[in-house]
Scaffold this motif. Sequence first.
Motif, PDB file in Angstrom:
ATOM      1  N   GLY A 174      43.212 -14.550 -30.833  1.00 22.78           N
ATOM      2  CA  GLY A 174      44.012 -13.547 -30.145  1.00 22.78           C
ATOM      3  C   GLY A 174      43.310 -12.813 -29.027  1.00 22.78           C
ATOM      4  N   ALA A 175      42.024 -13.084 -28.816  1.00 26.94           N
ATOM      5  CA  ALA A 175      41.278 -12.381 -27.770  1.00 26.94           C
ATOM      6  C   ALA A 175      41.690 -12.884 -26.388  1.00 26.94           C
ATOM      7  N   THR A 176      41.857 -11.960 -25.464  1.00 27.24           N
ATOM      8  CA  THR A 176      42.150 -12.297 -24.073  1.00 27.24           C
ATOM      9  C   THR A 176      40.959 -11.887 -23.226  1.00 27.24           C
ATOM     10  N   PRO A 177      40.279 -12.834 -22.609  1.00 28.68           N
ATOM     11  CA  PRO A 177      39.076 -12.478 -21.848  1.00 28.68           C
ATOM     12  C   PRO A 177      39.419 -11.732 -20.566  1.00 28.68           C
ATOM     13  N   ASP A 178      38.487 -10.895 -20.138  1.00 26.44           N
ATOM     14  CA  ASP A 178      38.621 -10.251 -18.836  1.00 26.44           C
ATOM     15  C   ASP A 178      38.407 -11.289 -17.739  1.00 26.44           C
ATOM     16  N   PHE A 209      42.051 -34.130 -26.874  1.00 27.59           N
ATOM     17  CA  PHE A 209      41.402 -33.556 -28.043  1.00 27.59           C
ATOM     18  C   PHE A 209      41.854 -32.103 -28.159  1.00 27.59           C
ATOM     19  N   VAL A 210      42.161 -31.688 -29.381  1.00 29.48           N
ATOM     20  CA  VAL A 210      42.631 -30.328 -29.634  1.00 29.48           C
ATOM     21  C   VAL A 210      41.694 -29.716 -30.666  1.00 29.48           C
ATOM     22  N   GLU A 211      41.015 -28.648 -30.282  1.00 31.23           N
ATOM     23  CA  GLU A 211      39.937 -28.101 -31.102  1.00 31.23           C
ATOM     24  C   GLU A 211      40.156 -26.628 -31.391  1.00 31.23           C
ATOM     25  N   ASP A 212      39.787 -26.224 -32.595  1.00 30.59           N
ATOM     26  CA  ASP A 212      39.728 -24.806 -32.936  1.00 30.59           C
ATOM     27  C   ASP A 212      38.323 -24.323 -32.588  1.00 30.59           C
ATOM     28  N   TRP A 213      38.202 -23.635 -31.450  1.00 31.44           N
ATOM     29  CA  TRP A 213      36.904 -23.110 -31.013  1.00 31.44           C
ATOM     30  C   TRP A 213      36.897 -21.604 -31.249  1.00 31.44           C
ATOM     31  N   ARG A 214      36.246 -21.188 -32.307  1.00 29.89           N
ATOM     32  CA  ARG A 214      36.116 -19.769 -32.648  1.00 29.89           C
ATOM     33  C   ARG A 214      37.476 -19.069 -32.700  1.00 29.89           C
ATOM     34  N   GLY A 215      38.486 -19.772 -33.179  1.00 30.97           N
ATOM     35  CA  GLY A 215      39.816 -19.188 -33.291  1.00 30.97           C
ATOM     36  C   GLY A 215      40.681 -19.362 -32.064  1.00 30.97           C
ATOM     37  N   GLN A 216      40.126 -19.891 -30.978  1.00 29.69           N
ATOM     38  CA  GLN A 216      40.889 -20.185 -29.769  1.00 29.69           C
ATOM     39  C   GLN A 216      41.230 -21.672 -29.739  1.00 29.69           C
ATOM     40  N   ARG A 217      42.398 -21.996 -29.210  1.00 27.67           N
ATOM     41  CA  ARG A 217      42.778 -23.400 -29.064  1.00 27.67           C
ATOM     42  C   ARG A 217      42.146 -23.940 -27.784  1.00 27.67           C
ATOM     43  N   LEU A 218      41.248 -24.906 -27.939  1.00 23.17           N
ATOM     44  CA  LEU A 218      40.550 -25.522 -26.817  1.00 23.17           C
ATOM     45  C   LEU A 218      41.066 -26.951 -26.671  1.00 23.17           C
ATOM     46  N   ILE A 219      41.644 -27.246 -25.521  1.00 21.81           N
ATOM     47  CA  ILE A 219      42.212 -28.564 -25.244  1.00 21.81           C
ATOM     48  C   ILE A 219      41.315 -29.238 -24.215  1.00 21.81           C
ATOM     49  N   HIS A 220      40.912 -30.469 -24.495  1.00 21.40           N
ATOM     50  CA  HIS A 220      39.911 -31.063 -23.608  1.00 21.40           C
ATOM     51  C   HIS A 220      39.893 -32.582 -23.724  1.00 21.40           C
ATOM     52  N   HIS A 221      39.220 -33.195 -22.772  1.00 21.28           N
ATOM     53  CA  HIS A 221      38.904 -34.621 -22.822  1.00 21.28           C
ATOM     54  C   HIS A 221      37.719 -34.872 -21.908  1.00 21.28           C
ATOM     55  N   ALA A 230      44.158 -18.270 -23.394  1.00 24.41           N
ATOM     56  CA  ALA A 230      43.278 -17.393 -22.614  1.00 24.41           C
ATOM     57  C   ALA A 230      43.469 -17.572 -21.114  1.00 24.41           C
ATOM     58  N   GLY A 231      44.179 -18.633 -20.700  1.00 24.71           N
ATOM     59  CA  GLY A 231      44.487 -18.831 -19.288  1.00 24.71           C
ATOM     60  C   GLY A 231      43.306 -19.212 -18.429  1.00 24.71           C
ATOM     61  N   ALA A 232      42.350 -19.963 -18.991  1.00 22.88           N
ATOM     62  CA  ALA A 232      41.154 -20.317 -18.223  1.00 22.88           C
ATOM     63  C   ALA A 232      40.689 -21.713 -18.602  1.00 22.88           C
ATOM     64  N   GLY A 233      40.020 -22.375 -17.648  1.00 22.10           N
ATOM     65  CA  GLY A 233      39.516 -23.711 -17.921  1.00 22.10           C
ATOM     66  C   GLY A 233      38.461 -24.125 -16.920  1.00 22.10           C
TER      67      GLY A 233
END
Length: 645
Positions: A172-176, A471-483, A500-503
């Motif tokens: 649930g964290a939203t980074p600055d 690939f769909v990963e649980d990274w510290r509670g954030q959904r990380l989508i990658h390849h 989080a709106g960042a990549g």
Amino acid sequence: MKNLLLSTFIAAAALVGATGSAMAKDQTMHRWTDPMNRFSLVRPDGWQIDMSGPMVALSSPEGDIALWFGLSEAADPAEAVAAAWDTVGEPAAAPQAVVPAPPRDGFEAAIAFVYPPEGDTIRQAVVESVDGRLHMTLIRGRMAALERRGAQVNIAVTGFRPSDAAAIDLSGATPDALAAEDLDALGAYVRDNLARFDLPGAVVAVVQGGEVRLLRGFGVRALGGDDPMTPDTRLMIGSVGKTMTTLVMARLVEDGRLSWDQPVRSILPGFAVADPELSETITVQNLVCACSGVPRRDMEFLFNADSLDAETVIGSLAGFEFFTGFGEAFQYSNQLVATGGWVAAAADGAEWGGLDAGHARVLEDRLFAPLGMSRSTLDFGMVAADDDAAVPHAPNGLGRRSALPLETEAALLAVAPAGAHWSTGADMARYLRALLALGGGDGIIRPDSFAHLTTPQVPVSASMSYGLGWFVEDWRGQRLIHHAGNTFGFTSELAFLPEAGAGIVILTNAGRANDFVQAVRARFLELLFDLPETHHAGAMIARAEADRRAGAWAQAQPVPPETAGAAEGRYRSGVLDEVTLRREGDRLLFDIGEFAGEVRVDPQRPDRWIIWDGPLFTRPLVFDPVAGSLVFGEGAARYVFEVVR
């Protein structure tokens, strides 16, 4: 293309892949907790668990892989491991290598023990320490079995954790917004580590809040040259292109031209695999889920690339057998994903005999052109004529990368939809912006379509699954989508956090550079969430081990002249066609037609040879002068050639 074949260091590789904080939510994994609440582990579906001994044992459905997990209060990891093997009734020989491994979250240090092969049986052990306790993992299995169920081994190994392990939870964290100094720090990290990771150059793009925050080239396009890497330099992106193939398929589904649950034969009537029943029922989605049980068979298109096209590769699937049931184990097949791209072309109107051109056209019309990706292409001739294209570089037996002929990468055109794509940092930033815009409903496909692409289909580790091209990963509670993407001379990565709106996009002109792109991705995530810089220390441990292995390869000696003379000649395989062993001065070369590499004696196993340089670096060869045969590869990817002189 993404290389997920088991390496010699399967245990250490598993540790590197386990950065998530929670188990991937999948019905094919089962969490088990020690009755004393000291640790927990994950049992893959179909595996047996035995808690009757001093260590918890897991065994594969066929019984040809055994894993043991337990704790030790011993101070010396080597003594603890030796005692553990004795405890489970399988005393092991002295390890041939004891190497530090990057510690996972929740641990302070890790050591991997690698043992000499016992025929086709592999043994490894991992000791991970925290608060004075040693967590021990023992692995024993036949090589072919480990290749068949390597992902499930990875699930179990990465799922073994202390019950009281502390983990950072960013749910649930939203980074600055990244500050200018954060972006400068990321750029400095890339610049300062190019030489340490032996890379000529890289391009990095960061997108946050719908804007391109960083787009910069680093280093040079070719070793020894002065031409700088720029955001417009063309590089190969390898299996990152799989995400483009499935996105185009999703667009066709939205248009009603294709359906995910449609049998492949309804579009390609001649489609077949070795099992007649499966040939009738395999669906479009099955082609791109990495969950069908088809083993990796890359050599079968690389060795024959000059004579292959889409239709020939599809025809070759008639000999494909399945290692496991659908959804049971992650298996990565470039031929199946490529067929998914050709199915999309056929659904869009391409005729049999024109599927390669049809796929290039649908990719241009439905992705590249709409996003303004004007320098992205599958056209190898266009890249070869481009003055701003990077040169591929690959590692060799001397422990450093050297340039490859650009034409080497043309071998991947045989499975173009699976990873023969070229792009630039600027174009990939456009692609990443479009992906991040999907959450707002104004992306290139509908949000529900992308949700389907990123729905887990099969687990890869305890915290990561594979969807349809992602690939769909649980990274510290954030959904990380990658390849990631790996070709002979390029490595790439695209990763983003949709909530989080960042990549980030990372492109390099160096093959087998996953350690570098993973380190850059990790540094980006640390800066994004204002976390301490911790990953780099683990990356340096892994890099030191890579340097150690490179030193071992450098000791490889040329094949003795009399043996080289006896081996010289032509050899034929019913699967890989014809190869040649030929001498060039004092060097013995293994020549497959598309490219060649020097052969030397394996310094760790003098009874066999290794390919010491070129695209097939470290692949094993065994020459039998009595039988007049040559064996290339090992395990499930073992091919026998008979002499034809």
